[in-house]
Design an enzyme around this catalytic site. Sequence first.
Site, PDB file in Angstrom:
ATOM      1  CG  ASP A   1      -9.008   1.109   3.279  1.00 30.84           C
ATOM      2  OD1 ASP A   1      -9.780   0.230   2.659  1.00 30.84           O
ATOM      3  OD2 ASP A   1      -7.953   0.786   3.450  1.00 30.84           O
TER       4      ASP A   1
ATOM      5  CE  LYS B   1      -4.384  -1.405   2.075  1.00 29.29           C
ATOM      6  NZ  LYS B   1      -5.338  -0.900   2.861  1.00 29.29           N
TER       7      LYS B   1
END
Length: 292
Positions: free
Chosen positions: A121, A84
């Site tokens: 997210d 990420k």
Amino acid sequence: MTRAPRPGFLRAMPILSGHARLAGILGWPVAHSRSPRLHGFWLERHGVDGAYVPLPVRPERFAQAVRSLADLGFRGANVTIPHKEAAFAVCDEVAPSARRAGAVNTLVFREDGTIEGSNTDGYGFLESIREEVPGWRADRGPAVLLGAGGSARAVAAALLDAGCPRLTLVNRTRARAEALARELGGPIGVAERAPLGDAALLVNTTSLGMQGQPPLELDLAPLPAGAVVADLVYVPLETPLLAAARARGLAAVGGLGMLLHQARPGFARWFGVEPQVDAALRDFVAAGIPPR
Ligand SMILES: NC(=O)c1ccc[n+]([C@@H]2O[C@H](COP(=O)([O-])OP(=O)(O)OC[C@H]3O[C@@H](n4cnc5c(N)ncnc54)[C@H](OP(=O)(O)O)[C@@H]3O)[C@@H](O)[C@H]2O)c1
């Protein structure tokens, strides 16, 4: 583009055309990921001529793998642990959502050959609460967030950006919470004990309560009657924290909704359909996860 009808005996098999749209999830390992099942459900539901596949890629091959996917005509990919942060370096343009979250979880390979990175997210977290607590707004009162890891950062940034008037971080390693508060800036502070007395929202972003981990020990009695309790953990679906919140008559939001909602923007960009989160999707993705 939708798939042509197919004979009944082939119903269980995806039939792709030469125009099929492709996406997937890059991780190492990636076998545990529920994203192929989640996107596969939507592909099937909408009859999309496309596929979403697991892409196990070692950290040292990540950048090369991403460029190869773009060369191979993929529309984009999700990015999960441990890539990420590395994903920033492969992006030509990074959305503010990813900068704030400190991580990229969604890549879009544009027609002009450039790569766009974003993070969904925080969006997924907010949407999961909006879905389960109609009328909920981040600006309706102070929030307390337990944890200061990767998911805490995405959730904290999303809450602040959505107007949360005061956010308090409580973490085992206080220095980590202080560093996160400094980086994010705004009405955010750090405390040793969770200030629940006036909290409109309590969020667990630690791994406590997850299957195989100790439960989260926190007395919810001081929370006001209208407070919402959210847990990012979704294995089990109903953590002891959520059960305690419900027992107190509070709204309780589990982590599965965040997982489902964070997937929507990527699916829409890659496959050209705005997908919905509903009970059928939930049941399909939750299959096999212990209820409590
Ligand atoms: N629902 C979703 O879509 C979603 C998305 C992402 C993550 N999650 C879940 O969120 C949780 C955290 O993920 P993450 O990526 O943020 O992990 P992470 O970056 O490793 O952070 C873990 C956090 O948990 C705390 N912690 C771990 N063990 C603890 C213990 N025994 N006692 C007290 N605190 C403890 C850590 O505190 P220290 O700083 O002191 O180590 C840290 O704040 C996981 O359960 C993950 O499955 C859910």
